[in-house]
Design a protein around this motif. Structure first.
Motif, mmCIF file in Angstrom:
data_model
loop_
_atom_site.group_PDB
_atom_site.id
_atom_site.type_symbol
_atom_site.label_atom_id
_atom_site.label_comp_id
_atom_site.label_asym_id
_atom_site.label_seq_id
_atom_site.Cartn_x
_atom_site.Cartn_y
_atom_site.Cartn_z
ATOM 1 N N ARG A 187 -6.115 -18.136 6.656
ATOM 2 C CA ARG A 187 -7.469 -18.292 5.869
ATOM 3 C C ARG A 187 -7.119 -18.551 4.359
ATOM 4 N NH1 ARG A 187 -9.337 -13.357 5.307
ATOM 5 N NH2 ARG A 187 -7.867 -11.990 6.167
ATOM 6 N N GLN A 188 -6.139 -18.096 3.817
ATOM 7 C CA GLN A 188 -5.766 -18.662 2.639
ATOM 8 C C GLN A 188 -5.304 -20.271 2.523
ATOM 9 O OE1 GLN A 188 -6.424 -16.410 0.816
ATOM 10 N NE2 GLN A 188 -4.482 -15.429 -0.045
ATOM 11 N N ALA A 189 -4.851 -20.736 3.798
ATOM 12 C CA ALA A 189 -4.680 -22.237 3.919
ATOM 13 C C ALA A 189 -5.846 -22.944 3.927
ATOM 14 C CB ALA A 189 -3.420 -22.360 4.939
ATOM 15 N N GLU A 190 -6.605 -22.514 4.726
ATOM 16 C CA GLU A 190 -7.822 -22.942 4.960
ATOM 17 C C GLU A 190 -8.805 -23.215 3.855
ATOM 18 O OE1 GLU A 190 -11.797 -23.124 7.782
ATOM 19 O OE2 GLU A 190 -10.503 -21.640 7.980
ATOM 20 N N ILE A 191 -8.730 -22.239 2.892
ATOM 21 C CA ILE A 191 -9.391 -22.294 1.877
ATOM 22 C C ILE A 191 -8.780 -23.440 0.752
ATOM 23 C CG2 ILE A 191 -9.890 -21.148 -0.513
ATOM 24 C CD1 ILE A 191 -9.992 -18.316 1.148
ATOM 25 N N LEU A 192 -7.352 -23.339 0.761
ATOM 26 C CA LEU A 192 -6.900 -24.449 0.008
ATOM 27 C C LEU A 192 -7.204 -25.679 0.792
ATOM 28 C CD1 LEU A 192 -3.283 -23.282 -1.060
ATOM 29 C CD2 LEU A 192 -5.019 -23.933 -2.680
ATOM 30 N N LEU A 193 -7.306 -26.011 1.866
ATOM 31 C CA LEU A 193 -7.506 -27.363 2.527
ATOM 32 C C LEU A 193 -8.819 -27.724 2.250
ATOM 33 C CD1 LEU A 193 -6.713 -29.137 4.924
ATOM 34 C CD2 LEU A 193 -7.882 -27.842 6.390
ATOM 35 N N ASP A 194 -9.726 -26.728 2.175
ATOM 36 C CA ASP A 194 -11.404 -27.196 1.578
ATOM 37 C C ASP A 194 -11.243 -27.520 0.544
ATOM 38 O OD1 ASP A 194 -11.948 -26.528 4.277
ATOM 39 O OD2 ASP A 194 -12.779 -24.440 3.864
#
Length: 802
Positions: A187-194
């Motif tokens: 979930r942290q990675a997805e926030i950074l991806l977005d």
């Protein structure tokens, strides 16, 4: 990136169910090791089946990867744990700092590099430290299954992340780690991806993987180089960890006591672990939804930034993995799944969850998140075939090795077809396997076999998938096909010595299961003998307890006259091997004893019933002396009771001459069952099936008081908290049909009316069988108008059918 491959079913990894000769200490990475069965018991057939097979990829790994895996099994020192926790704290602060940037002009190359490192950490390194499936730095911390169980669904908001970042500034970091869920890193990675996409950092190299590999990571550069799709693939794989570790995230000794469960629901007994049954929890579906969302983002990135990202071997494999997990979610595969799919019920809560996986997926994805029809197994398979064909065509036209077809592509497709239960699944899996064999030069393309052109050679997983598909059809024809395929594979390996197609523990387990289902016991035992011979000659497959129990099950299903004797011989062999230290893992357990009892029960002889009861008594005594492996359960009692029920059709006069008649012996066993529970000797619950077996025994008896004894026993069921079902009533009605006194017809009518009342309340079903029994009651009665009432029942039944 997580090195995970095709899974026919994410129940567990049979690689650890059938241990290899090179024994290693069990670690969190391995999942649940041991003998755990999905088991069924019914009044007429008490059998034990192998678990749903799980084929994660286990290719012979390069030395660097083996070293990394061995390192993951080493104890974690306090210094290493603290180092991991400090890295977590630093990455949390770094991520908060990055997300606080709101002006693209402030994003320098140094900021982009910092974001690359953070993306890599959250998508790849975090789970190795803190995910309970791996149990590295998480061991010794407060991370627990309870924290995962209570974690909420939904996206991880920035405000929540900032709040947790503040928590990490406290001195007691370990106490705050417990608030993380298993998908925290993803979930942290997805926030950074977005965030990276919103500030157009893709052309600026945000997905550049150069220099990001670290000692704790698996170095897959030999396979995939520095694929720019690695970040998205890592996030997908991390989101899908609940699918690999069955909804919780894994197993380690620190939570072993929490994991052990014994569940009874709807008269079915499930023996397994928390991690297995969590596949029936919405967390599995949530994982699939999250992974599908990232897959869609990866596709959009490839379409919008073709110079930076394009489909490659790694991304195609990841897409197929997501579709495979979707098809598993939607397939009608698990016990108790009344609406199909992996979500068979909330076992942890102790009740069946009738939520429809399809509807849950639609709701969580807002139904129109994906345009294609992906809410059916057939739709998922169709999409997988499209992805596969499109990638093959791109490789054929470009000859670009970055998108060279991988055996893992085909294994994902094979596995999904194998689990689909679609009518053409066996043919389709054989076509794909034949195409792979043609590519490998093992089969003539001009032969008579129908095949699909493929661009990779098969491996043991490919063959295991087809074997698994054949084993799902419990017919003798399919079992013979599975045996033929197994023999062909074994011969091919012996001729080529190609390690990629070496039959492994899954291969043997699957073909044995196929044979056991249809009672091909002699063939099954021949395979066991081969395994033992190869094991003695430094073979790679250990004849495990599960393998022996499967062969015992084959004898139980064979109905061979020699089955009880052969099963006893095999049981004695297991005891000898374990007691002499030649194979400690095959010490007989509850499943072993119950299966041998089933062999005796099916002999339909009084001697068989007596021997089954003797084995039960031995198990009770052994358990009372501390042997927990043979703890008696409901299925074991059912097998003993079933032995007397099967021989109850013999002459009551002959039985009386030898002592108690079979129905009385069956009822005595039932009383023993209840006494052991009341005395807290055994923590097992009486089941309707056990009572039904005894009721059936009275129904078959020629004793004059059989009907009254059956009614009295059925009335006792409610006193111990067991609800009579249709089978209970029908057995009593059948016993009544043998009575000559007209008063029994009235009693039968009263019971039938009682069934109708319960049926109107939704508490009982009434099938054609009940009507047939009632027609039999009236037809045999000497009461006036009996034939007319039987005809009226026939008309009523015909009306209901139409």
């Amino acid at each position: 990136m997580l090195r995970r491959h095709h899974s026919l079913c994410s129940s567990w990894h049979l690689r650890f169910l059938f241990p290899t000769t090179k024994r290693r200490p069990q670690s969190a990475f391995q999942g649940c090791h041991g003998n755990s069965y999905r088991r069924f018991s019914c009044m007429s057939d008490s059998v034990h089946k192998l678990p749903l097979l799980s084929h994660h990829r286990h290719r012979r790994l390069p030395t660097s990867i083996k070293h990394s895996r061995n390192a993951s099994r080493e104890p974690v020192s306090e210094a290493q744990r603290r180092s991991a926790q400090l890295e977590l704290e630093q990455m949390t602060r770094s991520t908060s700092r990055l997300l606080a940037i709101k002006d693209s002009a402030l994003i320098t190359d140094a900021i982009i590099n910092e974001a690359r490192v953070a993306l890599h950490y959250w998508s790849r390194r975090w789970y190795m430290h803190f995910h309970p499936g791996f149990g590295r730095a998480a061991k010794g911390s407060a991370l627990s299954l309870e924290a995962l169980r209570n974690s909420t669904f939904g996206h991880f908001e920035e405000q929540q992340m900032a709040q947790e970042a503040e928590e990490f500034e406290t001195d007691d970091l370990a106490s705050t780690v417990q608030h993380m869920s298993g998908d925290y890193g993803a979930r942290q990675a997805e926030i950074l991806l977005d965030w990276s996409i919103s500030y157009n950092l893709v052309p600026r190299g945000i997905f550049n993987q150069e220099g990001l590999c670290s000692p704790l990571d698996y170095d897959f550069s030999e396979d995939y180089g520095s694929s720019p799709n690695m970040t998205c693939v890592n996030i997908i794989d991390t989101y899908l960890l609940p699918c690999a570790y069955n909804g919780v995230g894994g197993f380690n000794y620190s939570n072993q006591e929490q994991i052990s469960l014994l569940v009874e629901e709807s008269n079915q007994r499930h023996y397994a672990t928390l991690s297995k049954h969590y596949t029936k929890n919405p967390r599995y579906i949530k994982a699939v939804v999250d992974a599908t969302r990232i897959m869609k983002k990866m596709r959009e990135l490839q379409a919008n930034f073709p110079d930076q990202l394009s489909p490659d071997t790694l991304s195609i494999k990841s897409e197929l993995n997501v579709w495979s997990k979707r098809s598993m979610t939607l397939g009608a595969d698990h016990v108790g799944a009344q609406t199909g799919g992996i979500l068979a019920g909330n076992i942890i809560a102790g009740h069946i969850n009738n939520t429809n996986p399809k509807e849950m997926l639609r709701t969580m994805e807002n139904s129109d998140a994906i345009e294609v029809d992906v809410y059916t197994v057939q739709g998922c398979l169709h999409e997988m075939e499209k992805v596969l064909t499109r990638a093959e065509e791109q490789y054929i036209s470009t000859k670009d090795d970055s998108i060279k077809p991988s055996v893992d592509w085909y294994n994902h497709v094979l596995g999904s077809w194998a689990r689909s239960d679609l009518k053409d699944a066996p043919n389709r899996t054989r076509q794909i396997l034949s195409g792979m064999e043609v590519f490998a030069g093992c089969q003539d393309a001009n032969g008579d076999d129908d095949f699909r052109a493929c661009w990779a050679s098969p491996d043991s997983i490919s063959y295991n998938s087809v074997l698994f598909c054949l084993a799902r059809d419990a017919s003798e024809t399919r079992a013979k096909e599975a045996l033929q395929l197994f023999q062909m594979l074994k011969t091919r390996y012996e001729q080529t010595k190609n390690e990629e197609i070496r039959p492994d523990e899954v291969t043997y387990g699957t073909v044995l299961h196929a044979l056991a289902q249809v009672g091909m016991a002699r063939e099954a035992e021949n395979i066991l003998d081969t395994i033992e011979e190869e094991y003695g000659a430094s073979g790679t497959v250990v004849p495990s307890l599960t393998i022996y129990n499967t062969v015992l099950n084959a004898w139980a299903n064979s109905f061979d006259r020699s089955a009880p004797r052969r099963a006893e011989l095999l049981l004695a062999r297991m005891k000898s091997l374990s007691s002499t230290g030649k194979n400690l893992d095959v010490e007989p357990d509850t499943v072993s004893i119950s299966t041998v009892m089933s062999c005796h029960a099916r002999s339909k002889k009084r001697e068989g019933a007596e021997r089954a009861e003797e084995l039960l008594d031995q198990a009770i005594k052994s358990y009372s002396m501390g042997n927990a492996k043979v703890k008696p359960d409901s299925i074991m009692f059912n097998c003993a009771v079933l032995g007397w029920a099967h021989c109850s059709s013999s002459s009551d006069g002959d039985d009386q001459a030898r002592g108690k008649i079979p129905p009385e012996r069956a009822e005595m066993l039932l009383q023993k069952f209840r006494t052991l529970r009341e005395n807290n000797t055994l923590d097992i619950h009486p089941m309707a099936q056990t009572f039904n077996i005894v009721l059936d025994s009275w129904a078959k008896s020629e004793r004059k008081d059989a009907a009254s004894r059956a009614i009295a026993l059925m009335r006792e069921m409610a006193k111990v908290g067991v609800t009579p079902d249709e089978c209970s009533y029908n057995s009593v009605l059948y016993a009544i049909s043998k009575q000559e006194d007209p008063i029994w017809v009235k009693r039968a009518e009263e019971l039938f009316q009682e069934m109708k009342t319960l049926n109107s309340m939704g508490k009982l079903t009434i099938s054609d069988l009940t009507y047939n029994v009632m027609m039999n009651v009236h037809g045999k009665s000497r009461s006036k108008g009996g034939a007319k009432k039987a005809e009226e029942l026939l008309r009523t039944m015909e009306h209901q059918l139409h």
